[in-house]
Design a protein around this motif. Structure first.
Motif, short mmCIF file in Angstrom:
data_model
loop_
_atom_site.label_atom_id
_atom_site.label_comp_id
_atom_site.label_asym_id
_atom_site.label_seq_id
_atom_site.Cartn_x
_atom_site.Cartn_y
_atom_site.Cartn_z
N LEU A 126 78.56 -10.27 60.09
CA LEU A 126 78.82 -8.96 60.66
C LEU A 126 78.26 -8.88 62.08
N PRO A 127 78.89 -8.09 62.95
CA PRO A 127 78.38 -7.94 64.33
C PRO A 127 76.93 -7.52 64.39
N GLN A 128 76.49 -6.65 63.48
CA GLN A 128 75.09 -6.22 63.49
C GLN A 128 74.16 -7.40 63.25
N ALA A 129 74.57 -8.33 62.36
CA ALA A 129 73.73 -9.49 62.07
C ALA A 129 73.63 -10.40 63.28
N SER A 130 74.73 -10.56 64.00
CA SER A 130 74.71 -11.41 65.20
C SER A 130 73.76 -10.84 66.24
N ARG A 131 73.82 -9.53 66.44
CA ARG A 131 72.95 -8.90 67.44
C ARG A 131 71.48 -8.94 67.01
N ILE A 132 71.21 -8.70 65.73
CA ILE A 132 69.83 -8.75 65.24
C ILE A 132 69.26 -10.15 65.40
N ARG A 133 70.07 -11.13 65.10
CA ARG A 133 69.64 -12.53 65.26
C ARG A 133 69.26 -12.79 66.73
N PRO A 180 69.26 -10.15 50.11
CA PRO A 180 68.00 -10.06 50.85
C PRO A 180 67.35 -11.41 51.10
N LEU A 181 67.55 -12.36 50.20
CA LEU A 181 66.99 -13.69 50.42
C LEU A 181 67.63 -14.35 51.64
N ALA A 182 68.94 -14.29 51.76
CA ALA A 182 69.62 -14.86 52.93
C ALA A 182 69.22 -14.12 54.20
N PHE A 183 68.99 -12.82 54.09
CA PHE A 183 68.55 -12.02 55.24
C PHE A 183 67.16 -12.47 55.70
N ALA A 184 66.25 -12.66 54.75
CA ALA A 184 64.89 -13.09 55.10
C ALA A 184 64.88 -14.48 55.71
N VAL A 185 65.68 -15.39 55.16
CA VAL A 185 65.75 -16.75 55.71
C VAL A 185 66.31 -16.73 57.12
N ASP A 186 67.29 -15.86 57.37
CA ASP A 186 67.87 -15.75 58.70
C ASP A 186 66.82 -15.34 59.73
N ALA A 187 65.95 -14.42 59.34
CA ALA A 187 64.95 -13.89 60.27
C ALA A 187 63.70 -14.74 60.38
N LEU A 188 63.28 -15.36 59.26
CA LEU A 188 61.97 -15.99 59.21
C LEU A 188 61.99 -17.49 58.90
N SER A 249 73.54 1.50 53.58
CA SER A 249 73.14 0.29 52.89
C SER A 249 73.25 -0.87 53.86
N TRP A 250 72.15 -1.53 54.09
CA TRP A 250 72.09 -2.58 55.11
C TRP A 250 73.00 -3.77 54.78
N ILE A 251 73.45 -3.88 53.52
CA ILE A 251 74.22 -5.04 53.10
C ILE A 251 75.60 -5.06 53.75
N GLY A 252 76.16 -3.89 54.07
CA GLY A 252 77.45 -3.81 54.73
C GLY A 252 77.32 -3.33 56.16
N PRO A 253 78.44 -3.04 56.83
CA PRO A 253 78.37 -2.49 58.19
C PRO A 253 77.54 -1.22 58.20
N THR A 254 76.52 -1.16 59.06
CA THR A 254 75.59 -0.04 59.05
C THR A 254 75.03 0.17 60.45
#
Length: 339
Positions: A126-133, A180-188, A249-254
């Motif tokens: 998602l675009p939000q994930a790209s920007r957060i990364r 959430p596990l994939a989210f945490a791995v992406d960030a940390l 919900s953070w799991i989808g576009p938000t």
């Protein structure tokens, strides 16, 4: 090149993926189901030319370049291997497989065949994930120290439902906790330590679980997920100089807000006008095919395998074992089988 897609499975996630992606120009040429009638009904609904009453016919279809696997977790490895052996690129729904041993077999087969295989962890694309990364990489929150995320859903309680059936690799972890596990791995980064506590159903699958993970450089993540709870489902990445808060919900576009250490908002993003969001992973997958990049992208395959290893360890600690698995869930010694 125009990638021509085939779909294995006709359930809810397949419908969401095809409906959203086709509306943005992704081309679907074939669908396969266990019965010809279901395949034909799906094909008629979405304007797909070829309908197949078995998966072997789907992967053998010359009008298909890439296969989207949308069957239950317990069949992911077998169906992915089926497509790989037919020379197709494969996008496999999350959770990628039942355990890490299956994941490694799929990845090894794809590399040997020279085809692309990616886990369809759609939130990563998602675009939000790209920007957060990008924000984390640029140090906008300083050194990331903590990820907090939940994924709670009140889902069907019927013991015959795939989510509650051990034979179909049911439970909260593989269906909900992988987000959430994939989210945490992406960030940390990939965790170095895993501590898990969970509750099991009468059928022996996890209905809820909490994870505390130790990541490189002392960072931690605190994650919770459940099949039988409702919550706002928010998430945060917290650094020593600021934080990023994702709204429910953070799991989808938000929406998210980048805040400094004192809580002042430095940047806001609103992705809610996006469609469902599955088309982003479809387009990224097509770009990886075109570029020949089989190892990178927003969901690198090595991270997928590492996440499966974390989930194996979490299940071991909580006591979830699926039919056919040995004490070491990461090495079943058996080929994947149909449910």
């Amino acid at each position: 090149m125009t990638v021509r897609w085939g779909v294995i499975g006709t359930g809810g996630i397949a419908r969401s993926f095809v409906e959203d992606s086709a509306a943005l120009g992704v081309r679907f040429t074939a669908v396969g189901s266990r019965t010809r009638d279901r395949a034909q009904a799906f094909a008629d609904e979405y304007g797909i030319e070829h309908a197949h009453g078995d998966y072997d016919a789907l992967v053998a279809d010359d009008t298909v370049d890439a296969v989207y696997v949308a069957t239950p977790h317990s069949a992911h490895a077998e169906d992915a291997l089926r497509a790989i052996e037919a020379g197709k690129h494969v996008l496999v729904e999350k959770a990628f497989t039942v355990n890490a041993a299956e994941a490694r077999r799929v990845v090894d087969a794809a590399r040997a065949a020279g085809v692309l295989v990616v886990e369809a962890m759609w939130t990563r694309f998602l675009p939000q994930a790209s920007r957060i990364r990008q924000l984390v990489h640029e140090g906008r929150i300083g050194r990331p120290r903590l990820v907090e995320a939940t994924h709670h859903q009140a889902l069907p309680t019927d013991p015959r439902h795939r989510l509650n059936d051990p034979a179909l690799a049911g439970g909260a972890l593989l269906d909900l906790g992988v987000y959430p596990l994939a989210f945490a791995v992406d960030a940390l980064g990939v965790p170095e330590t895993v501590a898990a506590v969970g509750s099991l159903s009468d059928q022996g699958v996890d209905t809820q679980m909490g994870l505390v993970l130790g990541h490189p450089d002392g960072a931690q993540s605190v994650l919770h997920f459940a099949l039988d709870l409702r919550s706002p489902n928010a998430a945060s990445i917290i650094g020593d100089e600021g934080r990023i808060d994702l709204d429910p919900s953070w799991i989808g576009p938000t929406t998210y807000r980048l805040r400094d250490r004192d809580g002042h908002v430095l940047e806001e993003f609103d992705g809610r006008e996006d469609r469902v969001g599955y088309h982003h992973e479809a387009r990224a997958f097509e770009e990886m095919i075109a570029s020949g990049d089989h190892e990178g992208g927003p969901m690198p395959i090595e991270q997928t395998v590492a996440i499966m290893e974390v989930m194996d360890e979490a299940r071991r600690q909580v006591g979830v074992r699926y039919p056919g698995e040995t004490d070491d869930a990461t090495d079943t010694g058996a080929e994947p089988t149909h449910p």
